[in-house]
Design a protein around this motif. Structure first.
Motif, PDB file in Angstrom:
ATOM      1  N   ARG A  81       0.843  -1.198   0.000  1.00 43.19           N
ATOM      2  CA  ARG A  81       0.000   0.000   0.000  1.00 43.19           C
ATOM      3  C   ARG A  81       0.874   1.242   0.000  1.00 43.19           C
ATOM      4  NH1 ARG A  81      -4.881  -0.912   4.401  1.00 43.19           N
ATOM      5  NH2 ARG A  81      -5.952  -2.622   3.299  1.00 43.19           N
ATOM      6  N   GLY A  82       0.305   2.323  -0.518  1.00 46.07           N
ATOM      7  CA  GLY A  82       1.027   3.584  -0.475  1.00 46.07           C
ATOM      8  C   GLY A  82       1.778   3.871  -1.765  1.00 46.07           C
ATOM      9  N   ASP A  83       2.624   4.880  -1.707  1.00 43.84           N
ATOM     10  CA  ASP A  83       3.384   5.335  -2.864  1.00 43.84           C
ATOM     11  C   ASP A  83       4.479   4.331  -3.210  1.00 43.84           C
ATOM     12  OD1 ASP A  83       5.855   6.949  -4.001  1.00 43.84           O
ATOM     13  OD2 ASP A  83       4.065   8.148  -4.437  1.00 43.84           O
ATOM     14  N   THR A  84       4.475   3.831  -4.442  1.00 47.09           N
ATOM     15  CA  THR A  84       5.427   2.791  -4.837  1.00 47.09           C
ATOM     16  C   THR A  84       6.865   3.285  -4.771  1.00 47.09           C
ATOM     17  OG1 THR A  84       3.782   1.775  -6.281  1.00 47.09           O
ATOM     18  CG2 THR A  84       6.074   1.180  -6.669  1.00 47.09           C
ATOM     19  N   SER A  85       7.120   4.533  -5.174  1.00 51.60           N
ATOM     20  CA  SER A  85       8.492   5.049  -5.156  1.00 51.60           C
ATOM     21  C   SER A  85       9.017   5.164  -3.726  1.00 51.60           C
ATOM     22  CB  SER A  85       8.570   6.406  -5.868  1.00 51.60           C
ATOM     23  OG  SER A  85       7.713   7.361  -5.268  1.00 51.60           O
ATOM     24  N   GLU A  86       8.156   5.590  -2.799  1.00 54.96           N
ATOM     25  CA  GLU A  86       8.559   5.658  -1.381  1.00 54.96           C
ATOM     26  C   GLU A  86       8.792   4.249  -0.834  1.00 54.96           C
ATOM     27  OE1 GLU A  86       9.249   8.154   0.558  1.00 54.96           O
ATOM     28  OE2 GLU A  86       8.392   9.925  -0.399  1.00 54.96           O
ATOM     29  N   ASN A  87       7.913   3.317  -1.212  1.00 57.52           N
ATOM     30  CA  ASN A  87       8.083   1.929  -0.767  1.00 57.52           C
ATOM     31  C   ASN A  87       9.395   1.342  -1.271  1.00 57.52           C
ATOM     32  OD1 ASN A  87       5.557   2.054   0.417  1.00 57.52           O
ATOM     33  ND2 ASN A  87       4.511   0.975  -1.244  1.00 57.52           N
ATOM     34  N   LEU A  88       9.756   1.671  -2.509  1.00 58.53           N
ATOM     35  CA  LEU A  88      10.996   1.154  -3.101  1.00 58.53           C
ATOM     36  C   LEU A  88      12.209   1.620  -2.321  1.00 58.53           C
ATOM     37  CD1 LEU A  88      12.541  -0.304  -5.369  1.00 58.53           C
ATOM     38  CD2 LEU A  88      12.344   1.793  -6.734  1.00 58.53           C
ATOM     39  N   VAL A  89      12.255   2.900  -2.016  1.00 61.55           N
ATOM     40  CA  VAL A  89      13.381   3.440  -1.241  1.00 61.55           C
ATOM     41  C   VAL A  89      13.410   2.816   0.149  1.00 61.55           C
ATOM     42  CG1 VAL A  89      14.273   5.534  -0.134  1.00 61.55           C
ATOM     43  CG2 VAL A  89      13.549   5.606  -2.519  1.00 61.55           C
ATOM     44  N   GLY A  90      12.245   2.662   0.763  1.00 62.20           N
ATOM     45  CA  GLY A  90      12.179   2.055   2.093  1.00 62.20           C
ATOM     46  C   GLY A  90      12.708   0.635   2.099  1.00 62.20           C
ATOM     47  N   LEU A  91      12.372  -0.149   1.072  1.00 59.93           N
ATOM     48  CA  LEU A  91      12.848  -1.535   0.977  1.00 59.93           C
ATOM     49  C   LEU A  91      14.368  -1.578   0.764  1.00 59.93           C
ATOM     50  CD1 LEU A  91      10.016  -3.121  -1.207  1.00 59.93           C
ATOM     51  CD2 LEU A  91      10.507  -3.625   1.199  1.00 59.93           C
TER      52      LEU A  91
END
Length: 205
Positions: A81-91
């Motif tokens: 869930r949420g913004d994919t670009s933010e999720n990518l950086v978080g991962l």
């Protein structure tokens, strides 16, 4: 060993940017592409080229991540869930080798991968030698007792070129770091502008 140790600065030259902020980067002296025609490559880049460049820059920043591994990380980010670009950086920032690098236990992301692979790190008291291991908020990363006097470790903690970000709490006297939280893009101290939104566009074509 890290696969791209001998050619890490080629990424800087290809991007035309000092993407790790290292003082020895050749871009500090020559801000143009490699090769005999490097200074003439100034044509306008297509949308695809811009997206590809953003992907290469972000993937290259994290060292020796393979294309297959990087794409799997993107696909997981897209499922969340949420913004994919933010999720990518978080991962990417949740990777064990990235946390070891951010905590300033080692000087480079390649050294972080090697440091983890050689079994110098415990996560929550358990020896972990997989650089891509995904840490969770609250995980404690500690240098193993017999490794705490390594020269590379002592020198890295004294580097003035970068600071430990606020989402990692590091105690260099004990060689322990706590991953406080998964960061957002704005929290990550990239020396250059990263555009994960273009990476998302590249993979979602």
């Amino acid at each position: 060993m890290s696969k791209r140790e001998s050619s890490k600065y080629k990424i800087d030259r290809r991007m035309g940017e000092n993407i790790w902020g290292r003082p020895k980067s050749p871009v500090n002296r020559r801000q143009y592409g490699p090769g005999q025609h490097g200074q003439r490559r100034k044509g306008k880049m297509s949308d695809f080229g811009t997206q590809l460049r953003a992907k290469q820059k972000l993937k290259g920043y994290y060292g020796d991540i393979s294309e297959k591994q990087f794409r799997k990380t993107y696909e997981e980010a897209a499922r969340r869930r949420g913004d994919t670009s933010e999720n990518l950086v978080g991962l990417l920032e949740s990777r064990l080798d990235a946390i070891v690098y951010r905590a300033k236990f080692v000087p480079t992301i390649w050294a972080a991968r090697q440091f983890v692979n050689h079994g110098h790190v415990n996560v929550n008291g358990v020896r972990t030698n997989i650089g891509s291991y995904r840490c969770k908020a609250g995980d404690v990363i500690e240098v193993r007792q017999k490794s705490k006097q390594l020269t590379v470790l002592i020198e890295a903690t004294q580097l003035a070129e970068r600071d430990v970000p606020d989402y990692i709490e590091a105690d260099h006297s004990k060689m322990v770091a706590t991953f406080q939280r998964v960061p957002n893009l704005g929290d990550v101290p990239y020396p250059v502008v990263m555009e994960p939104n273009l990476v998302v566009e590249f993979y979602s074509r």
